[in-house]
Design a protein around this motif. Sequence first.
Motif, mmCIF file in Angstrom:
data_model
loop_
_atom_site.group_PDB
_atom_site.id
_atom_site.type_symbol
_atom_site.label_atom_id
_atom_site.label_comp_id
_atom_site.label_asym_id
_atom_site.label_seq_id
_atom_site.Cartn_x
_atom_site.Cartn_y
_atom_site.Cartn_z
ATOM 1 N N ALA A 72 43.645 10.791 46.813
ATOM 2 C CA ALA A 72 43.913 10.846 45.369
ATOM 3 C C ALA A 72 44.923 11.950 45.044
ATOM 4 O O ALA A 72 45.826 11.744 44.220
ATOM 5 N N GLN A 73 44.811 13.092 45.704
ATOM 6 C CA GLN A 73 45.747 14.193 45.469
ATOM 7 C C GLN A 73 47.160 13.793 45.898
ATOM 8 O O GLN A 73 48.130 14.040 45.179
ATOM 9 N N LEU A 74 47.296 13.139 47.049
ATOM 10 C CA LEU A 74 48.619 12.726 47.515
ATOM 11 C C LEU A 74 49.206 11.629 46.634
ATOM 12 O O LEU A 74 50.416 11.603 46.395
ATOM 13 N N GLN A 75 48.356 10.740 46.113
ATOM 14 C CA GLN A 75 48.850 9.712 45.199
ATOM 15 C C GLN A 75 49.346 10.342 43.894
ATOM 16 O O GLN A 75 50.359 9.920 43.340
ATOM 17 N N ALA A 76 48.645 11.367 43.412
ATOM 18 C CA ALA A 76 49.081 12.067 42.200
ATOM 19 C C ALA A 76 50.399 12.796 42.449
ATOM 20 O O ALA A 76 51.291 12.796 41.593
ATOM 21 N N THR A 77 50.542 13.401 43.621
ATOM 22 C CA THR A 77 51.795 14.080 43.971
ATOM 23 C C THR A 77 52.942 13.078 44.026
ATOM 24 O O THR A 77 54.041 13.349 43.544
ATOM 25 N N LEU A 78 52.690 11.903 44.603
ATOM 26 C CA LEU A 78 53.705 10.857 44.668
ATOM 27 C C LEU A 78 54.095 10.392 43.259
ATOM 28 O O LEU A 78 55.275 10.246 42.951
ATOM 29 N N ALA A 79 53.102 10.165 42.411
ATOM 30 C CA ALA A 79 53.383 9.719 41.047
ATOM 31 C C ALA A 79 54.207 10.768 40.300
ATOM 32 O O ALA A 79 55.159 10.432 39.581
ATOM 33 N N ASN A 80 53.890 12.041 40.506
ATOM 34 C CA ASN A 80 54.654 13.115 39.873
ATOM 35 C C ASN A 80 56.095 13.126 40.397
ATOM 36 O O ASN A 80 57.041 13.300 39.630
ATOM 37 N N ALA A 81 56.270 12.922 41.687
ATOM 38 C CA ALA A 81 57.617 12.894 42.273
ATOM 39 C C ALA A 81 58.433 11.725 41.728
ATOM 40 O O ALA A 81 59.624 11.858 41.443
ATOM 41 N N VAL A 82 57.783 10.577 41.550
ATOM 42 C CA VAL A 82 58.485 9.407 40.996
ATOM 43 C C VAL A 82 58.912 9.689 39.561
ATOM 44 O O VAL A 82 60.046 9.380 39.170
ATOM 45 N N THR A 84 59.493 12.629 38.185
ATOM 46 C CA THR A 84 60.561 13.628 38.214
ATOM 47 C C THR A 84 61.879 12.991 38.623
ATOM 48 O O THR A 84 62.927 13.280 38.044
ATOM 49 N N THR A 85 61.847 12.101 39.598
ATOM 50 C CA THR A 85 63.057 11.420 40.048
ATOM 51 C C THR A 85 63.619 10.529 38.948
ATOM 52 O O THR A 85 64.835 10.523 38.700
ATOM 53 N N ASN A 86 62.751 9.803 38.280
ATOM 54 C CA ASN A 86 63.204 8.935 37.188
ATOM 55 C C ASN A 86 63.805 9.762 36.042
ATOM 56 O O ASN A 86 64.803 9.371 35.438
ATOM 57 N N ARG A 87 63.199 10.904 35.769
ATOM 58 C CA ARG A 87 63.715 11.787 34.734
ATOM 59 C C ARG A 87 65.105 12.299 35.129
ATOM 60 O O ARG A 87 66.023 12.340 34.313
ATOM 61 N N ALA A 88 65.266 12.666 36.391
ATOM 62 C CA ALA A 88 66.558 13.169 36.866
ATOM 63 C C ALA A 88 67.603 12.056 36.848
ATOM 64 O O ALA A 88 68.767 12.295 36.521
ATOM 65 N N LYS A 89 67.205 10.819 37.165
ATOM 66 C CA LYS A 89 68.134 9.682 37.119
ATOM 67 C C LYS A 89 68.612 9.448 35.687
ATOM 68 O O LYS A 89 69.782 9.130 35.451
ATOM 69 N N ALA A 90 67.702 9.620 34.733
ATOM 70 C CA ALA A 90 68.064 9.426 33.326
ATOM 71 C C ALA A 90 69.086 10.476 32.882
ATOM 72 O O ALA A 90 69.946 10.200 32.042
ATOM 73 N N LEU A 91 69.012 11.657 33.468
ATOM 74 C CA LEU A 91 69.948 12.722 33.115
ATOM 75 C C LEU A 91 71.335 12.493 33.711
ATOM 76 O O LEU A 91 72.295 13.146 33.313
ATOM 77 N N LEU A 92 71.457 11.620 34.669
ATOM 78 C CA LEU A 92 72.748 11.375 35.327
ATOM 79 C C LEU A 92 73.817 10.911 34.350
ATOM 80 O O LEU A 92 74.994 11.179 34.537
ATOM 81 N N GLY A 93 73.430 10.201 33.330
ATOM 82 C CA GLY A 93 74.393 9.714 32.350
ATOM 83 C C GLY A 93 74.849 10.804 31.393
ATOM 84 O O GLY A 93 75.771 10.610 30.617
ATOM 85 N N GLY A 94 74.252 11.984 31.456
ATOM 86 C CA GLY A 94 74.568 13.070 30.538
ATOM 87 C C GLY A 94 75.723 13.927 31.027
ATOM 88 O O GLY A 94 76.594 13.475 31.776
ATOM 89 N N PRO A 95 75.744 15.195 30.600
ATOM 90 C CA PRO A 95 76.837 16.108 30.966
ATOM 91 C C PRO A 95 76.850 16.387 32.474
ATOM 92 O O PRO A 95 75.871 16.130 33.167
ATOM 93 N N PRO A 96 77.985 16.943 33.001
ATOM 94 C CA PRO A 96 78.119 17.187 34.435
ATOM 95 C C PRO A 96 77.036 18.088 35.013
ATOM 96 O O PRO A 96 76.701 17.976 36.182
ATOM 97 N N ALA A 97 76.472 18.962 34.238
ATOM 98 C CA ALA A 97 75.420 19.847 34.756
ATOM 99 C C ALA A 97 74.210 19.037 35.217
ATOM 100 O O ALA A 97 73.496 19.426 36.130
ATOM 101 N N SER A 98 73.984 17.881 34.594
ATOM 102 C CA SER A 98 72.821 17.082 34.966
ATOM 103 C C SER A 98 72.979 16.480 36.362
ATOM 104 O O SER A 98 71.993 16.152 37.011
ATOM 105 N N ASN A 99 74.210 16.310 36.845
ATOM 106 C CA ASN A 99 74.398 15.815 38.212
ATOM 107 C C ASN A 99 73.853 16.801 39.232
ATOM 108 O O ASN A 99 73.327 16.412 40.267
ATOM 109 N N ARG A 100 73.960 18.099 38.932
ATOM 110 C CA ARG A 100 73.395 19.097 39.840
ATOM 111 C C ARG A 100 71.878 18.978 39.876
ATOM 112 O O ARG A 100 71.257 19.150 40.920
ATOM 113 N N VAL A 101 71.282 18.688 38.716
ATOM 114 C CA VAL A 101 69.822 18.501 38.667
ATOM 115 C C VAL A 101 69.432 17.345 39.579
ATOM 116 O O VAL A 101 68.491 17.440 40.363
#
Length: 133
Positions: A72-82, A84-101
């Motif tokens: 359960a702990q590893l599944q929660a960690t995976l869900a959190n990583a997904v 975070t990744t989706n949030r970072a992908k959404a930032l890709l369309g923003g300013p150049p600083a978001s590409n570093r994120v």
Amino acid sequence: MIEAIKRPVIQSNEFLGRIEATNRVNVVARVTAFLEKRNFVEGAEVKAGDLLYQLERGPFEADLASKKAQVAQLQATLANAVLTTNRAKALLGGPPASNRVWTRRSPTSRASRRRCRPRRRRSTCPRSISTTR
């Protein structure tokens, strides 16, 4: 003299010997546990698949609960990583600083690979010096 009388004779044979089982089986434990119950009588015939011993359940149930909690702990960690990744992908369309994120949070980034790599002990031995280059 004695007169012979005809009587029926019962034939019997007596032999000395040892009786030994045709099949012998050694029962070996695969786990370390306390016995709760023995379900057979010493020397009795048993068939394949018969339940011979019953082990104490407590330690096994506690270990199972611990493993389920780890899953359960590893599944929660995976869900959190997904997330975070989706949030970072959404930032890709923003300013150049978001590409570093995105680069920092990407699973293929050097920082991510470094976190996943097993730690090595530093050797205390001096490195050998090679004369060939």
